[in-house]
Design a protein around this motif. Sequence first.
Motif, PDB file in Angstrom:
ATOM      1  N   VAL A  63      -3.814  21.861  -9.389  1.00 15.83           N
ATOM      2  CA  VAL A  63      -2.471  21.350  -9.902  1.00 15.83           C
ATOM      3  C   VAL A  63      -2.445  19.918  -9.552  1.00 15.83           C
ATOM      4  N   LYS A  64      -2.228  19.786  -8.184  1.00 18.31           N
ATOM      5  CA  LYS A  64      -1.959  18.389  -7.291  1.00 18.31           C
ATOM      6  C   LYS A  64      -3.130  17.473  -7.770  1.00 18.31           C
ATOM      7  N   ALA A  65      -4.262  17.994  -7.935  1.00 19.31           N
ATOM      8  CA  ALA A  65      -5.278  16.958  -8.139  1.00 19.31           C
ATOM      9  C   ALA A  65      -5.570  16.636  -9.622  1.00 19.31           C
ATOM     10  N   GLY A  66      -5.339  17.543 -10.360  1.00 17.29           N
ATOM     11  CA  GLY A  66      -5.306  17.222 -11.828  1.00 17.29           C
ATOM     12  C   GLY A  66      -4.353  16.957 -12.862  1.00 17.29           C
ATOM     13  N   LEU A  67      -3.230  17.576 -12.511  1.00 12.19           N
ATOM     14  CA  LEU A  67      -1.744  17.202 -13.469  1.00 12.19           C
ATOM     15  C   LEU A  67      -1.115  16.029 -13.191  1.00 12.19           C
ATOM     16  N   LYS A  68      -1.072  15.033 -14.083  1.00  8.52           N
ATOM     17  CA  LYS A  68      -0.419  13.816 -13.828  1.00  8.52           C
ATOM     18  C   LYS A  68       0.788  13.716 -14.802  1.00  8.52           C
ATOM     19  N   THR A  69       1.791  13.147 -14.203  1.00 11.04           N
ATOM     20  CA  THR A  69       3.164  12.861 -14.639  1.00 11.04           C
ATOM     21  C   THR A  69       3.738  11.383 -14.507  1.00 11.04           C
ATOM     22  N   ASP A  70       4.444  11.021 -15.590  1.00  9.69           N
ATOM     23  CA  ASP A  70       4.885   9.897 -15.245  1.00  9.69           C
ATOM     24  C   ASP A  70       6.274   9.807 -14.278  1.00  9.69           C
ATOM     25  N   ALA A  71       7.004   8.739 -14.190  1.00  5.40           N
ATOM     26  CA  ALA A  71       8.392   8.626 -13.450  1.00  5.40           C
ATOM     27  C   ALA A  71       9.241   9.542 -14.049  1.00  5.40           C
ATOM     28  N   SER A  72       9.268   9.933 -15.525  1.00  2.00           N
ATOM     29  CA  SER A  72      10.333  10.569 -15.853  1.00  2.00           C
ATOM     30  C   SER A  72      10.018  12.293 -15.541  1.00  2.00           C
ATOM     31  N   GLY A  73       8.635  12.348 -15.213  1.00  2.00           N
ATOM     32  CA  GLY A  73       8.330  13.909 -15.396  1.00  2.00           C
ATOM     33  C   GLY A  73       7.538  14.494 -16.515  1.00  2.00           C
ATOM     34  N   ALA A  74       7.327  13.629 -17.535  1.00  2.00           N
ATOM     35  CA  ALA A  74       6.566  13.890 -18.683  1.00  2.00           C
ATOM     36  C   ALA A  74       5.071  13.934 -18.163  1.00  2.00           C
ATOM     37  N   VAL A  75       4.291  14.826 -18.891  1.00  2.00           N
ATOM     38  CA  VAL A  75       2.983  14.981 -18.381  1.00  2.00           C
ATOM     39  C   VAL A  75       2.311  14.000 -19.342  1.00  2.00           C
ATOM     40  N   THR A  76       1.473  13.370 -18.414  1.00  2.00           N
ATOM     41  CA  THR A  76       0.404  12.171 -19.056  1.00  2.00           C
ATOM     42  C   THR A  76      -0.710  12.527 -18.889  1.00  2.00           C
ATOM     43  N   GLY A  77      -1.224  13.638 -18.040  1.00  2.00           N
ATOM     44  CA  GLY A  77      -2.429  14.216 -17.951  1.00  2.00           C
ATOM     45  C   GLY A  77      -2.544  15.561 -17.619  1.00  2.00           C
ATOM     46  N   THR A  78      -2.985  16.036 -19.031  1.00  3.71           N
ATOM     47  CA  THR A  78      -2.676  17.679 -19.063  1.00  3.71           C
ATOM     48  C   THR A  78      -3.779  18.380 -18.492  1.00  3.71           C
ATOM     49  N   ILE A  79      -3.765  19.556 -17.697  1.00  6.82           N
ATOM     50  CA  ILE A  79      -4.614  20.383 -17.296  1.00  6.82           C
ATOM     51  C   ILE A  79      -4.549  21.634 -17.888  1.00  6.82           C
ATOM     52  N   ILE A  80      -5.654  22.500 -18.171  1.00  9.16           N
ATOM     53  CA  ILE A  80      -5.858  23.894 -18.854  1.00  9.16           C
ATOM     54  C   ILE A  80      -6.380  24.723 -17.704  1.00  9.16           C
ATOM     55  N   VAL A  81      -5.906  25.440 -16.940  1.00 10.02           N
ATOM     56  CA  VAL A  81      -6.577  26.202 -15.892  1.00 10.02           C
ATOM     57  C   VAL A  81      -6.868  27.659 -16.469  1.00 10.02           C
ATOM     58  N   ASN A  82      -8.312  27.818 -16.025  1.00  2.94           N
ATOM     59  CA  ASN A  82      -8.694  29.132 -16.254  1.00  2.94           C
ATOM     60  C   ASN A  82      -8.845  30.084 -15.160  1.00  2.94           C
ATOM     61  N   SER A  83      -8.567  31.177 -15.019  1.00  2.29           N
ATOM     62  CA  SER A  83      -8.772  32.067 -13.957  1.00  2.29           C
ATOM     63  C   SER A  83      -8.990  33.489 -14.683  1.00  2.29           C
ATOM     64  N   SER A  84     -10.048  33.496 -15.245  1.00  5.84           N
ATOM     65  CA  SER A  84     -10.396  34.804 -15.975  1.00  5.84           C
ATOM     66  C   SER A  84     -10.863  35.876 -15.012  1.00  5.84           C
ATOM     67  N   ARG A  85     -11.850  35.468 -14.416  1.00  5.12           N
ATOM     68  CA  ARG A  85     -12.446  36.352 -13.523  1.00  5.12           C
ATOM     69  C   ARG A  85     -11.604  37.007 -12.641  1.00  5.12           C
ATOM     70  N   ALA A  86     -10.476  36.581 -11.993  1.00  3.67           N
ATOM     71  CA  ALA A  86      -9.711  37.297 -11.065  1.00  3.67           C
ATOM     72  C   ALA A  86      -8.941  38.458 -11.792  1.00  3.67           C
ATOM     73  N   VAL A  87      -8.637  38.052 -13.109  1.00  5.35           N
ATOM     74  CA  VAL A  87      -7.950  38.968 -14.064  1.00  5.35           C
ATOM     75  C   VAL A  87      -8.729  40.136 -14.633  1.00  5.35           C
ATOM     76  N   LEU A  88     -10.095  39.691 -14.982  1.00 12.98           N
ATOM     77  CA  LEU A  88     -10.816  40.852 -15.485  1.00 12.98           C
ATOM     78  C   LEU A  88     -11.200  41.708 -14.331  1.00 12.98           C
ATOM     79  N   TYR A  89     -11.430  41.415 -13.165  1.00 14.11           N
ATOM     80  CA  TYR A  89     -11.834  42.068 -12.282  1.00 14.11           C
ATOM     81  C   TYR A  89     -10.669  42.475 -11.318  1.00 14.11           C
TER      82      TYR A  89
END
Length: 115
Positions: A63-89
């Motif tokens: 999140v710290k490396a990929g999600l970007k926001t502007d000064a107002s807190g609006a997201v300007t660089g979206t991330i979609i994080v996938n964690s399927s293996r941890a859930v599947l197993y």
Amino acid sequence: PGSLEQAAEWIAMGFNVISFGADVAVYRAALQSGVKRVRELAPTVPLLIPGVGAQGGDAAATVKAGLKTDASGAVTGTIIVNSSRAVLYASSGDDFASAARRVATQTRDTLNAAR
């Protein structure tokens, strides 16, 4: 906008880009310094980031490396994080549903806390 040429250029630079298109770039979470650099090169392209959890990617660092926001807190660089293996197993027993829910909830909470 992205292109196959852009992906090839990033790969030649040593980035482990899985895919890059006009609408989204896919980059492995286990390579944190790369997530940050890809975000610098493509500040508004949504990043699909698989590999959080069982594959070694750190949720908060992602999140710290990929999600970007502007000064107002609006997201300007979206991330979609996938964690399927941890859930599947999460479990191979009768408690699979509750174990999978627990892992998914923990991951979601960790991602949200890192915003």
